[in-house]
Structures are given as structure tokens and as C-alpha cells.
Scaffold this active site. Structure first.
Site, short mmCIF file in Angstrom:
data_model
loop_
_atom_site.label_atom_id
_atom_site.label_comp_id
_atom_site.label_asym_id
_atom_site.label_seq_id
_atom_site.Cartn_x
_atom_site.Cartn_y
_atom_site.Cartn_z
N LYS A 1 38.76 32.00 30.60
CA LYS A 1 38.32 33.40 30.72
C LYS A 1 36.93 33.66 30.14
CE LYS A 1 41.93 33.94 32.84
NZ LYS A 1 41.72 33.78 34.26
N SER A 2 36.10 32.64 30.25
CA SER A 2 34.76 32.78 29.69
C SER A 2 33.66 32.64 30.75
CB SER A 2 34.55 31.72 28.60
OG SER A 2 35.42 31.96 27.54
N THR B 1 34.29 30.70 33.87
CA THR B 1 34.50 29.44 34.61
C THR B 1 34.28 29.62 36.12
OG1 THR B 1 36.32 29.19 33.04
CG2 THR B 1 36.10 27.49 34.73
N HIS C 1 38.35 22.41 30.22
CA HIS C 1 38.37 23.23 29.00
C HIS C 1 38.48 22.30 27.77
CE1 HIS C 1 38.82 26.80 31.38
NE2 HIS C 1 40.11 26.68 31.63
N ARG D 1 38.76 40.36 37.73
CA ARG D 1 39.35 41.60 37.22
C ARG D 1 38.25 42.64 37.16
NH1 ARG D 1 40.63 44.14 32.25
NH2 ARG D 1 39.11 42.73 31.31
N GLY E 1 34.93 41.81 35.38
CA GLY E 1 33.65 41.10 35.35
C GLY E 1 32.56 41.85 34.61
N1 LIG Z 1 31.24 36.27 39.77
C1 LIG Z 1 31.62 36.75 38.61
N2 LIG Z 1 30.75 37.43 37.85
C2 LIG Z 1 31.12 37.95 36.66
N3 LIG Z 1 32.36 37.82 36.12
C3 LIG Z 1 33.26 37.14 36.85
C4 LIG Z 1 32.95 36.57 38.11
N4 LIG Z 1 34.05 35.97 38.58
C5 LIG Z 1 35.03 36.14 37.68
N5 LIG Z 1 34.56 36.86 36.64
C6 LIG Z 1 35.27 37.29 35.44
O1 LIG Z 1 35.47 36.16 34.59
C7 LIG Z 1 36.74 36.27 33.94
C8 LIG Z 1 37.62 35.11 34.35
O2 LIG Z 1 37.18 34.01 33.60
P1 LIG Z 1 37.30 32.52 34.11
O3 LIG Z 1 36.71 32.41 35.44
O4 LIG Z 1 36.73 31.67 33.02
O5 LIG Z 1 38.88 32.32 34.20
S1 LIG Z 1 39.62 30.91 34.26
O6 LIG Z 1 39.50 30.28 32.93
O7 LIG Z 1 39.02 30.11 35.32
O8 LIG Z 1 41.03 31.25 34.58
C9 LIG Z 1 37.33 37.61 34.37
O9 LIG Z 1 36.83 38.53 33.41
P2 LIG Z 1 37.49 39.96 33.12
O10 LIG Z 1 37.15 40.80 34.30
O11 LIG Z 1 36.85 40.47 31.87
O12 LIG Z 1 38.96 39.73 32.98
C10 LIG Z 1 36.68 37.78 35.73
O13 LIG Z 1 36.69 39.11 36.19
#
Ligand SMILES: Nc1ncnc2c1ncn2[C@@H]1O[C@H](COP(=O)(O)OS(=O)(=O)O)[C@@H](OP(=O)(O)O)[C@H]1O
Length: 325
Positions: free
Chosen positions: A74-75, A77, A139, A289, A291
Site C-alpha cells: 500500500k505504498s 506498488t 515486498h 481507492r 490515491g
Molecule cells: N496510479 C495511481 N496513482 C496514485 N495512487 C495510486 C495509483 N494506483 C493505486 N494507487 C493507490 O495506491 C494504494 C495501493 O497501494 P499499492 O499499489 O502499493 O497496493 S499493493 O501493495 O500492491 O496491494 C491505494 O492508496 P489509497 O487510495 O490511499 O488506499 C491506491 O489507491
């Protein structure tokens, strides 16, 4: 864990005898979402993830040309996978000729394999089918990386996120995957466990700090980026990643197109990311979610936020690493 939507790697099935033998000697705790987690080389993991890590440590042979994206869950990825995939494949799949770019029809997790997840599901995987340079993610902590990753000239791009947003993202992810387990586990208890490091994948501080120091000691090997910088200046950060990976010159227009294609708004609205499923059964929409930076404010009370802030201060004091929020 009972919920059927929970991915297999958070479960405890299909363990080899070797994993069973090892885990029987490891410290064990009950954790949020899982009835048992085990501490191996400092980190708490599910049995399945642990098995994936053990196989990875034993079998993964890094090549000098490999690129490994490392994150805490959730950082960032999914986003980093999309950006780096688009960057590396910009000649093969020009974003401008749109319409048929793989990211438009495939979730980033299927384009960039998750090492310990793949090894858990298929222990004999050798990743030989990946085009060069092979792009993968993990991870796994720096301490636990397979020896060949450290000894080869492969490159590591590490993305970290403000721990408050990371916690909140994990919390909502868990709520979707396992609503009953999450309802039975108060958020106060989850924050306490997160701060103590007794959380699947935790302690997160050590993970971040290990890669932070590795990037300072060996900047040609490990590039440290943050979710917040990516969000505030995606193009600039992408060019930094491109330079680190030796991708050569990129037109400004190409940068803009990749940034747009990989933005939260674009990816999260694609059919494949709204209604798709990964082969392990996970719905692709769970990776998208809000982002946002600072989204923790609508989930954490002031006192819970302060509890995480105190832990951040204690753990990162003197490291030079500062989280924007
Ligand atoms: N393109 C893009 N741009 C910005 N943010 C994004 C993007 N894609 C995924 N997200 C947000 O990243 C959070 C999910 O983290 P990960 O992708 O690391 O999840 S995982 O570890 O692969 O399951 C989750 O964060 P939160 O919205 O705060 O829950 C996602 O919404």
C-alpha cells in the site's frame, strides 16, 4: 482466515514440509486479518508469504540487467509498476499510438510479477519468460533479499509512503477483503499493532530505513522515491527513475503521456481495473481507492494520528528521512 476473497498468499494452505519445519521454530503472534503470523529475519509474515520468501531466497537468480521494484504494501506498488513498465516499453508500446497499450487492458500486477507471490504459487518459477530487462516487484526487506540481488548489478527502485496513509490504505484494503475480521478488530488495536511492528509485513520502519540507508550507501544500486514526490511531480520523478535505470533520452511529450496513462484517474477508470480479477481471485479494483496524499485524515482520529506520528519521530529520528503529508 475465513473470507474467500482473501488472496491465497495471506492464507496458510499448500505449505511445504520445509516451511512447516522452519515456522515451527519461529516466534508466532495473532495478527489483524490473520490468525497466525510468524517472525522471520525480523519481519512478521503469513505462512504463505513466508514460504514465497524462503523459496525466493533459495532459488531466485538475479541478472545484472534485472530491475526490482520494492515497496511496503500500500505504498505505491501498482502505480510504480505501471510507470516503470510504460517507461521500459515505450518503444515497443508507444503510449501515443494508444488504443492497444498493455496497461489499457491489463492490470499492472499482471505485467510485473510479484516475486514471493509467484514463488508461493509456483515454486519452480524461473521468470525466464520475462523480456529483458526483467521487471519484477517484491515486498522483501533489504536484509532478506536473495543473495544474488545484492551481489549482482541489478537495480532496485524503492518507493515509500507516509506511514499514516499507508496504514489507512491497508486498513481499508483489509475491510474490503475481510469485512468480518476487520469489524472484530478495532482500529485502535490495529494502530497499536502497526506502531509496534506486529503487523503482516511489519515492522515497516525497518523496511523503509534499510532501503533508505542502502540508497545512500549505494545510489547506483538503490533509488529511493516517495509516493508523495511521485504525486506532486510525477514527470520529474519519472525522469529521475529513467536516468537511474539508464533508459536514455525521453521526449517531454512521452513523459507527459506516460504520466497521464498511469495516473490514478486513468488506471482506476479502466474496465480491467474496475471489474477485473487476478488469477488468484483478487478483484483489481481493490488496488485503487483514493490515491491521495493525506487521505488518512478522514479515517484516523487526532489521537491515532498522533500515535503514528510519535512512532515516526522515534524511529526515523536522525535518519534524514522526512515524510510529507
Ligand atoms: N496510479 C495511481 N496513482 C496514485 N495512487 C495510486 C495509483 N494506483 C493505486 N494507487 C493507490 O495506491 C494504494 C495501493 O497501494 P499499492 O499499489 O502499493 O497496493 S499493493 O501493495 O500492491 O496491494 C491505494 O492508496 P489509497 O487510495 O490511499 O488506499 C491506491 O489507491
Amino acid at each position: 482466515m475465513s473470507s474467500s476473497s482473501v488472496p491465497a498468499y495471506l492464507g496458510d494452505e499448500d505449505l511445504t514440509q520445509e516451511t512447516r519445519d522452519l515456522i515451527s521454530s519461529l516466534p508466532k503472534e495473532k495478527g489483524w486479518l490473520v490468525s497466525e503470523m510468524y517472525q522471520y529475519q525480523g519481519r512478521w509474515n503469513t505462512q504463505a508469504l513466508l514460504q514465497g520468501i524462503l523459496i525466493c531466497q533459495k532459488r531466485f537468480e538475479a541478472k545484472d540487467s534485472d530491475i526490482i521494484l520494492v515497496t511496503n504494501p500500500k505504498s505505491g506498488t501498482t502505480w510504480l509498476k505501471a510507470l516503470v513498465f510504460a517507461l521500459l516499453n515505450r518503444h515497443k508500446f508507444p503510449v501515443s499510438s494508444s488504443g492497444n497499450h498493455p496497461l489499457l487492458v491489463t492490470n499492472p500486477h499482471l505485467l510485473v510479477p510479484f516475486l514471493e507471490g509467484v514463488y508461493y504459487e509456483s515454486p519452480d518459477s524461473d521468470f525466464s519468460g520475462l523480456p529483458s530487462p526483467r521487471l519484477m516487484n517484491t515486498h522483501i526487506s533489504h536484509l532478506s533479499l536473495p543473495e544474488s540481488v545484492k551481489s549482482s548489478s541489478c537495480k532496485i527502485v524503492y518507493c515509500c509512503r507516509n506511514p499514516k496513509d499507508m496504514f489507512v490504505s491497508l486498513w481499508h484494503f483489509g475491510k474490503k477483503l475481510a469485512p468480518e475480521e476487520t469489524a472484530a478488530y478495532p482500529i485502535e488495536k490495529a494502530v497499536e499493532a502497526f506502531c509496534e511492528g506486529k503487523f503482516i509485513g511489519g515492522p515497516f520502519w525497518d523496511h523503509i530505513l534499510e532501503y533508505w540507508y542502502a540508497s545512500r550507501e549505494n545510489p547506483n544500486k538503490v533509488l529511493f522515491v516517495t509516493y508523495e514526490d511521485l504525486k506532486k511531480q510525477t514527470g520529474t520523478e519519472m525522469k529521475r527513475i529513467a536516468e537511474f535505470l539508464g533508459c536514455g533520452f525521453i521526449e517531454e511529450e512521452e513523459v507527459r503521456e506516460i504520466v497521464k496513462l498511469c495516473s490514478f484517474e486513468s488506471l482506476s477508470n479502466l474496465e480491467v481495473n474496475r471489474h477485473g480479477k487476478l488469477p488468484n481471485g483478487m478483484e483489481t479494483k481493490t488496488f485503487f481507492r483514493k490515491g491521495e496524499i493525506g487521505g488518512w485524515r478522514d479515517t484516523l482520529s487526532e489521537s491515532l494520528a498522533a500515535e503514528i506520528d510519535r512512532t515516526i519521530e522515534e524511529k526515523f529520528h536522525g535518519s534524514g528521512l522526512i515524510f510529507s503529508s
